[in-house]
Design a protein around this motif. Sequence first.
Motif, PDB file in Angstrom:
ATOM      1  N   ARG A  24       0.829  -1.214   0.000  1.00 30.67           N
ATOM      2  CA  ARG A  24       0.000   0.000   0.000  1.00 30.67           C
ATOM      3  C   ARG A  24       0.861   1.262   0.000  1.00 30.67           C
ATOM      4  NH1 ARG A  24      -4.576  -1.787  -1.899  1.00 30.67           N
ATOM      5  NH2 ARG A  24      -5.595  -3.290  -0.549  1.00 30.67           N
ATOM      6  N   GLU A  26       4.186   3.742  -1.607  1.00 30.91           N
ATOM      7  CA  GLU A  26       4.420   4.447  -2.863  1.00 30.91           C
ATOM      8  C   GLU A  26       5.667   3.970  -3.591  1.00 30.91           C
ATOM      9  OE1 GLU A  26       4.319   8.630  -2.087  1.00 30.91           O
ATOM     10  OE2 GLU A  26       2.331   8.530  -1.191  1.00 30.91           O
ATOM     11  N   PRO A  44       3.990  -0.757  -5.951  1.00 30.68           N
ATOM     12  CA  PRO A  44       2.818  -0.195  -5.276  1.00 30.68           C
ATOM     13  C   PRO A  44       1.523  -0.780  -5.853  1.00 30.68           C
ATOM     14  CG  PRO A  44       4.392   1.536  -5.732  1.00 30.68           C
ATOM     15  CD  PRO A  44       4.899   0.293  -6.432  1.00 30.68           C
TER      16      PRO A  44
END
Length: 103
Positions: A24, A26, A44
């Motif tokens: 979850r 970046e 991601p």
Amino acid sequence: MTDDAAGWDFSALEVTGRMPVTNRGEGLLELTLEPLGEDYWMRPGETFIVTSYGDHGSGHPFEVQYWPDSVSVWCTSWFGTVSDDEGNQLSSGYQRPDGAYPR
């Protein structure tokens, strides 16, 4: 599914657990499958499925440890595998970035 990347035949072993792991964040997230230290790298939004095979004793089939850029999953059974969200078994080093483990 009868053989893993190392050529082991585990078709007779019972699947004793499946656990999805989703990135979850970046950036890339390293998923390490223990006790062999196999590394898989998640982009991601990707989800990998860790599957446990064989007896895991009286405890749970998995133990999970989190760090800022990685997660380690310990299979407490005979062994485990990692697949993508579509069920394709992945090999250690999957999507490993260049320079992740300098020699």
